[in-house]
Design an enzyme around this catalytic site. Structure first.
Site, short mmCIF file in Angstrom:
data_model
loop_
_atom_site.label_atom_id
_atom_site.label_comp_id
_atom_site.label_asym_id
_atom_site.label_seq_id
_atom_site.Cartn_x
_atom_site.Cartn_y
_atom_site.Cartn_z
N LYS A 228 0.81 -1.18 -0.14
CA LYS A 228 0.08 0.05 -0.08
C LYS A 228 0.90 1.18 0.04
CE LYS A 228 -4.33 -2.03 1.60
NZ LYS A 228 -5.45 -2.07 2.53
N ARG A 262 -3.56 -10.05 5.53
CA ARG A 262 -3.87 -10.18 4.11
C ARG A 262 -2.69 -9.65 3.47
NH1 ARG A 262 -6.20 -6.66 0.08
NH2 ARG A 262 -7.71 -7.99 -1.07
#
Ligand code: PT1
Length: 286
Positions: A228, A262
């Protein structure tokens, strides 16, 4: 009342033991996926990718057909169904593995559950009409994630009137209450602070720093930080160069209580988790 094992999630025919931290491998079936570039659109490629992640130690495969990265526009329901359902069906049939469906649409939840998905991962925390009712009907575990607004506009000057971890905790508490009122058993819920969803890099870093605040609800914590922009912004790395930064975040998240991570890169994350966990376990005796 029969005693329940607080660390064991009942995922249809599967069980997920969260007495230690586990990995959820990301399988995107969106043509515009932010870091997989839509390489896994084909069913057989999806199958091979899932097999690899399972061999590397993933406990769950998360199948998503709606891009929720910042700026992504809404995906029509039929398109999401067409992308997700054949892959879920195929993975369940060919691998008999625990498949999670990353969706906010009750229609997708229902179809996925009918073809054997064992978990629901909803970035909108079951806020769409009929989502709670649908999830309750199948009794599958649900991951409730914090987000404000919609992916398309969530990064337009995110602001909180209180420390971000308090806002996230308040939101998740209310979602847990709504879900319980709608017939979902508390034992089937997981919580996710939603890294990168309506948060600045500073918010994301602070949220990880204060992650233990979320342990107040005594539900398993899931986190998604893999590749991210919070990593990109701190390190000045492009999306394909964020693995090492991500491993540092994984280790910190585990130390602060995360039980489901995740990630895209399963093998390196499993090593980081197991190394971190072995240190934490040595502190628990005597
Ligand atoms: C997540 C998550 C998710 N993230 C759960 N599901 C995504 N439970 C999809 C960026 O800043 O964290 N938890 N499903 C992917 N979304 C993003 C958000 C991808 C932000 C990238 C960014 O780069």
């Amino acid at each position: 009342m029969t005693p329940i094992d607080a660390n064991l999630l009942h995922c249809g025919r599967h069980r997920l033991d969260l007495s230690y931290p586990r990995v959820m491998g990301i399988l995107n079936v969106t043509p515009d996926s932010f870091s997989d570039g839509g390489h896994y659109v084909l069913r057989d490629e999806a199958l091979r990718h899932a097999e690899t992640m399972l061999a590397e130690g993933a406990a769950v495969i998360d199948v998503g057909g709606e891009s929720t990265r910042p700026g992504a526009t809404a995906t029509p329901i039929q398109q999401e169904l067409d992308r997700v359902i054949p892959v879920v069906e195929y993975l369940v049939r060919e691998l008999d593995t625990l498949v999670s469906v990353d969706t906010s649409s009750p229609e997708v939840m229902q179809e996925a559950a009918e073809c054997g998905a064992g978990m629901i991962n909803d970035v909108r925390a079951l806020r769409r009409p009929d989502a709670i009712k649908t999830a309750a009907r199948y009794g599958l575990p649900v991951c409730l994630m914090h987000m404000l607004g919609e992916p398309e506009d969530m990064q337009q000057a995110p602001h909180y009137d209180e420390p971000v971890e308090h806002a996230v905790l308040r939101f998740l508490k209310a979602r847990v209450a709504d879900c319980e009122a709608g017939g979902i058993r508390r034992e089937q819920l997981l919580l996710d602070p939603g890294f990168g969803f309506a948060k600045t890099t500073k918010h994301n870093l602070r949220l990880l720093n204060r992650l233990t605040v979320l342990n107040e609800l005594d539900l398993p914590l899931m986190v998604g930080m893999s590749r991210k922009s919070m990593i990109g912004n701190v390190l000045g790395r492009a999306v394909e160069e964020r693995l090492y930064g991500g491993l540092a975040l994984t280790s910190l998240a585990v130390e602060r209580g995360a039980r489901l991570l995740r990630v895209h890169d399963v093998a390196p994350n499993v090593d980081a988790i197991n190394m971190t966990w072995s240190v934490l376990q040595e502190g628990t005796e005597l």
